[in-house]
Structure formats: structure tokens, C-alpha cells
Motif scaffolding. Structure first.
Motif, PDB file in Angstrom:
ATOM      1  N   ASN A 182      36.004  39.408  51.394  1.00 41.66           N
ATOM      2  CA  ASN A 182      34.635  38.234  51.511  1.00 41.66           C
ATOM      3  C   ASN A 182      35.739  36.746  51.305  1.00 41.66           C
ATOM      4  OD1 ASN A 182      32.965  39.878  51.657  1.00 41.66           O
ATOM      5  ND2 ASN A 182      32.310  39.895  49.353  1.00 41.66           N
ATOM      6  N   VAL A 183      37.050  37.092  51.518  1.00 46.67           N
ATOM      7  CA  VAL A 183      37.860  36.511  50.917  1.00 46.67           C
ATOM      8  C   VAL A 183      37.761  35.323  52.097  1.00 46.67           C
ATOM      9  CG1 VAL A 183      40.598  35.528  50.768  1.00 46.67           C
ATOM     10  CG2 VAL A 183      39.106  37.314  49.122  1.00 46.67           C
ATOM     11  N   SER A 184      37.786  33.915  52.520  1.00 40.93           N
ATOM     12  CA  SER A 184      38.064  33.719  53.546  1.00 40.93           C
ATOM     13  C   SER A 184      39.456  32.897  53.782  1.00 40.93           C
ATOM     14  CB  SER A 184      37.085  32.396  53.527  1.00 40.93           C
ATOM     15  OG  SER A 184      37.467  30.422  52.620  1.00 40.93           O
ATOM     16  N   MET A 185      39.996  32.229  54.862  1.00 37.39           N
ATOM     17  CA  MET A 185      40.969  31.645  54.940  1.00 37.39           C
ATOM     18  C   MET A 185      41.304  30.320  54.530  1.00 37.39           C
ATOM     19  SD  MET A 185      44.050  32.421  56.349  1.00 37.39           S
ATOM     20  CE  MET A 185      44.214  32.901  57.245  1.00 37.39           C
ATOM     21  N   GLN A 186      40.287  30.219  53.988  1.00 36.82           N
ATOM     22  CA  GLN A 186      40.104  28.321  53.766  1.00 36.82           C
ATOM     23  C   GLN A 186      40.252  28.918  51.582  1.00 36.82           C
ATOM     24  OE1 GLN A 186      37.121  25.715  54.311  1.00 36.82           O
ATOM     25  NE2 GLN A 186      37.929  24.210  52.703  1.00 36.82           N
ATOM     26  N   SER A 187      39.558  29.664  51.362  1.00 37.00           N
ATOM     27  CA  SER A 187      39.575  30.031  50.217  1.00 37.00           C
ATOM     28  C   SER A 187      40.723  30.622  49.606  1.00 37.00           C
ATOM     29  CB  SER A 187      38.700  31.234  50.068  1.00 37.00           C
ATOM     30  OG  SER A 187      38.549  31.945  48.620  1.00 37.00           O
ATOM     31  N   CYS A 188      41.489  31.354  50.975  1.00 37.23           N
ATOM     32  CA  CYS A 188      42.981  32.617  50.473  1.00 37.23           C
ATOM     33  C   CYS A 188      43.750  31.161  50.226  1.00 37.23           C
ATOM     34  CB  CYS A 188      43.031  33.036  51.345  1.00 37.23           C
ATOM     35  SG  CYS A 188      44.984  33.663  51.409  1.00 37.23           S
ATOM     36  N   LEU A 189      44.316  30.278  50.882  1.00 33.09           N
ATOM     37  CA  LEU A 189      45.196  29.094  51.223  1.00 33.09           C
ATOM     38  C   LEU A 189      44.417  27.902  49.796  1.00 33.09           C
ATOM     39  CD1 LEU A 189      44.591  28.495  55.237  1.00 33.09           C
ATOM     40  CD2 LEU A 189      46.535  28.818  53.583  1.00 33.09           C
ATOM     41  N   MET A 190      44.083  28.212  49.689  1.00 26.88           N
ATOM     42  CA  MET A 190      43.489  26.913  48.263  1.00 26.88           C
ATOM     43  C   MET A 190      43.225  27.918  47.078  1.00 26.88           C
ATOM     44  SD  MET A 190      40.004  24.713  49.602  1.00 26.88           S
ATOM     45  CE  MET A 190      39.837  24.313  47.873  1.00 26.88           C
ATOM     46  N   GLY A 191      44.045  29.006  46.945  1.00 25.41           N
ATOM     47  CA  GLY A 191      44.294  29.830  45.558  1.00 25.41           C
ATOM     48  C   GLY A 191      43.419  30.557  45.122  1.00 25.41           C
ATOM     49  N   ALA A 192      42.393  31.817  45.851  1.00 30.22           N
ATOM     50  CA  ALA A 192      40.755  32.385  45.952  1.00 30.22           C
ATOM     51  C   ALA A 192      41.116  33.093  44.928  1.00 30.22           C
ATOM     52  CB  ALA A 192      41.429  33.924  46.860  1.00 30.22           C
ATOM     53  N   PRO A 193      40.057  32.302  44.359  1.00 29.24           N
ATOM     54  CA  PRO A 193      39.578  33.417  42.972  1.00 29.24           C
ATOM     55  C   PRO A 193      39.464  34.406  42.668  1.00 29.24           C
ATOM     56  CG  PRO A 193      37.567  31.927  43.712  1.00 29.24           C
ATOM     57  CD  PRO A 193      38.882  32.031  45.055  1.00 29.24           C
ATOM     58  N   GLN A 194      39.907  35.553  44.399  1.00 30.67           N
ATOM     59  CA  GLN A 194      40.339  36.446  43.563  1.00 30.67           C
ATOM     60  C   GLN A 194      41.621  36.997  42.899  1.00 30.67           C
ATOM     61  OE1 GLN A 194      39.016  35.412  46.391  1.00 30.67           O
ATOM     62  NE2 GLN A 194      36.986  36.850  46.791  1.00 30.67           N
ATOM     63  N   LEU A 195      43.043  36.098  43.517  1.00 29.98           N
ATOM     64  CA  LEU A 195      43.955  35.857  42.747  1.00 29.98           C
ATOM     65  C   LEU A 195      43.792  35.481  41.513  1.00 29.98           C
ATOM     66  CD1 LEU A 195      47.288  36.058  43.881  1.00 29.98           C
ATOM     67  CD2 LEU A 195      46.748  34.125  44.146  1.00 29.98           C
ATOM     68  N   ALA A 196      43.439  34.812  41.199  1.00 30.46           N
ATOM     69  CA  ALA A 196      43.666  34.519  39.797  1.00 30.46           C
ATOM     70  C   ALA A 196      42.280  35.902  38.661  1.00 30.46           C
ATOM     71  CB  ALA A 196      42.310  32.962  39.545  1.00 30.46           C
ATOM     72  N   GLU A 197      42.137  36.437  39.315  1.00 31.99           N
ATOM     73  CA  GLU A 197      40.845  37.595  38.353  1.00 31.99           C
ATOM     74  C   GLU A 197      42.145  38.307  38.759  1.00 31.99           C
ATOM     75  OE1 GLU A 197      38.912  39.262  35.865  1.00 31.99           O
ATOM     76  OE2 GLU A 197      38.572  37.326  36.615  1.00 31.99           O
ATOM     77  N   TRP A 198      42.966  38.845  39.502  1.00 37.85           N
ATOM     78  CA  TRP A 198      44.052  40.212  38.970  1.00 37.85           C
ATOM     79  C   TRP A 198      45.176  39.832  38.844  1.00 37.85           C
ATOM     80  CZ3 TRP A 198      49.426  40.228  40.225  1.00 37.85           C
ATOM     81  CH2 TRP A 198      49.022  42.318  40.258  1.00 37.85           C
ATOM     82  N   MET A 199      45.054  38.439  38.446  1.00 32.67           N
ATOM     83  CA  MET A 199      46.263  37.880  37.084  1.00 32.67           C
ATOM     84  C   MET A 199      45.947  37.941  35.705  1.00 32.67           C
ATOM     85  SD  MET A 199      49.423  37.417  39.768  1.00 32.67           S
ATOM     86  CE  MET A 199      50.435  36.803  37.558  1.00 32.67           C
ATOM     87  N   LYS A 200      44.669  37.441  35.977  1.00 25.83           N
ATOM     88  CA  LYS A 200      43.664  38.166  34.834  1.00 25.83           C
ATOM     89  C   LYS A 200      44.679  39.758  33.948  1.00 25.83           C
ATOM     90  CE  LYS A 200      40.207  35.184  34.797  1.00 25.83           C
ATOM     91  NZ  LYS A 200      38.527  34.861  34.610  1.00 25.83           N
ATOM     92  N   GLN A 201      44.950  40.484  34.969  1.00 23.84           N
ATOM     93  CA  GLN A 201      44.568  42.089  34.761  1.00 23.84           C
ATOM     94  C   GLN A 201      46.104  41.904  34.789  1.00 23.84           C
ATOM     95  OE1 GLN A 201      42.285  43.700  37.741  1.00 23.84           O
ATOM     96  NE2 GLN A 201      40.161  42.645  37.245  1.00 23.84           N
ATOM     97  N   HIS A 202      46.805  40.926  34.686  1.00 22.23           N
ATOM     98  CA  HIS A 202      48.146  41.699  35.201  1.00 22.23           C
ATOM     99  C   HIS A 202      48.989  40.679  34.392  1.00 22.23           C
ATOM    100  CE1 HIS A 202      46.870  43.950  38.481  1.00 22.23           C
ATOM    101  NE2 HIS A 202      47.579  44.794  37.909  1.00 22.23           N
ATOM    102  N   PRO A 203      49.102  40.701  33.224  1.00 23.11           N
ATOM    103  CA  PRO A 203      49.498  39.116  32.598  1.00 23.11           C
ATOM    104  C   PRO A 203      50.969  39.558  32.186  1.00 23.11           C
ATOM    105  CG  PRO A 203      48.392  40.683  30.962  1.00 23.11           C
ATOM    106  CD  PRO A 203      47.995  41.629  32.193  1.00 23.11           C
ATOM    107  N   GLY A 204      51.922  40.216  32.334  1.00 26.30           N
ATOM    108  CA  GLY A 204      53.345  40.766  32.319  1.00 26.30           C
ATOM    109  C   GLY A 204      53.814  39.788  33.585  1.00 26.30           C
ATOM    110  N   GLU A 205      53.128  39.735  34.586  1.00 24.53           N
ATOM    111  CA  GLU A 205      53.527  39.470  35.776  1.00 24.53           C
ATOM    112  C   GLU A 205      53.494  37.772  36.235  1.00 24.53           C
ATOM    113  OE1 GLU A 205      54.263  42.802  39.009  1.00 24.53           O
ATOM    114  OE2 GLU A 205      52.727  42.307  38.706  1.00 24.53           O
ATOM    115  N   ARG A 206      54.302  36.612  36.318  1.00 24.19           N
ATOM    116  CA  ARG A 206      53.863  35.073  37.125  1.00 24.19           C
ATOM    117  C   ARG A 206      54.256  35.145  38.194  1.00 24.19           C
ATOM    118  NH1 ARG A 206      57.288  31.824  38.726  1.00 24.19           N
ATOM    119  NH2 ARG A 206      58.718  33.000  38.947  1.00 24.19           N
TER     120      ARG A 206
END
Length: 69
Positions: free
Chosen positions: A29-53
Motif C-alpha cells: 500500500n506504499v505510494s511513491m509520494q509516501s515513500c519519498l517522504m519517508g514511509a511510515p513502513q520504514l520507521a516501523e521496520w527501523m523500530k524492529q531493528h535497533p542495531g542498525e542506522r
């Protein structure tokens, strides 16, 4: 389908970076606009992988294989 390709670096070794296709249950369900703005999916994925920047990300339309950074 839009894929989010993240460039991730290890917190313990900042020069150790790699590309990873970031997927979640909402990835279809990711739109190009959402992806370019820093998709919420990316933030959620990062929360689940705290050992990476997150160093960078890009948006890819269709199928694309991830490759080493």
C-alpha cells in the motif's frame, strides 16, 4: 508495487553498510509520494531493528533485487 530499499549501517561498525528491501505487511500500500517522504513502513521496520542506522533510502517501482552498498 513500490519497494523501499534502505541503506543500513551497523551501529557497532558504522562503515559496515548494506542495502535491504524493507517490507512490512503494509508494503503493498506504499505510494511513491509516501515513500519519498519517508514511509511510515520504514520507521516501523527501523523500530524492529535497533542495531542498525538508516543511512539512506530509495523508492523502486516494480521488482528490483537488492544489492550490496
Amino acid at each position: 508495487m513500490i519497494k523501499i530499499i534502505a541503506v543500513l549501517c551497523s551501529l557497532s561498525s558504522p562503515t559496515n553498510c548494506h542495502e535491504k528491501t524493507v517490507t512490512t505487511s503494509d508494503s503493498a500500500n506504499v505510494s511513491m509520494q509516501s515513500c519519498l517522504m519517508g514511509a511510515p513502513q520504514l520507521a516501523e521496520w527501523m523500530k524492529q531493528h535497533p542495531g542498525e542506522r538508516l543511512a539512506a533510502w530509495r523508492c523502486v517501482i516494480g521488482n528490483s533485487d537488492s544489492r550490496s552498498a
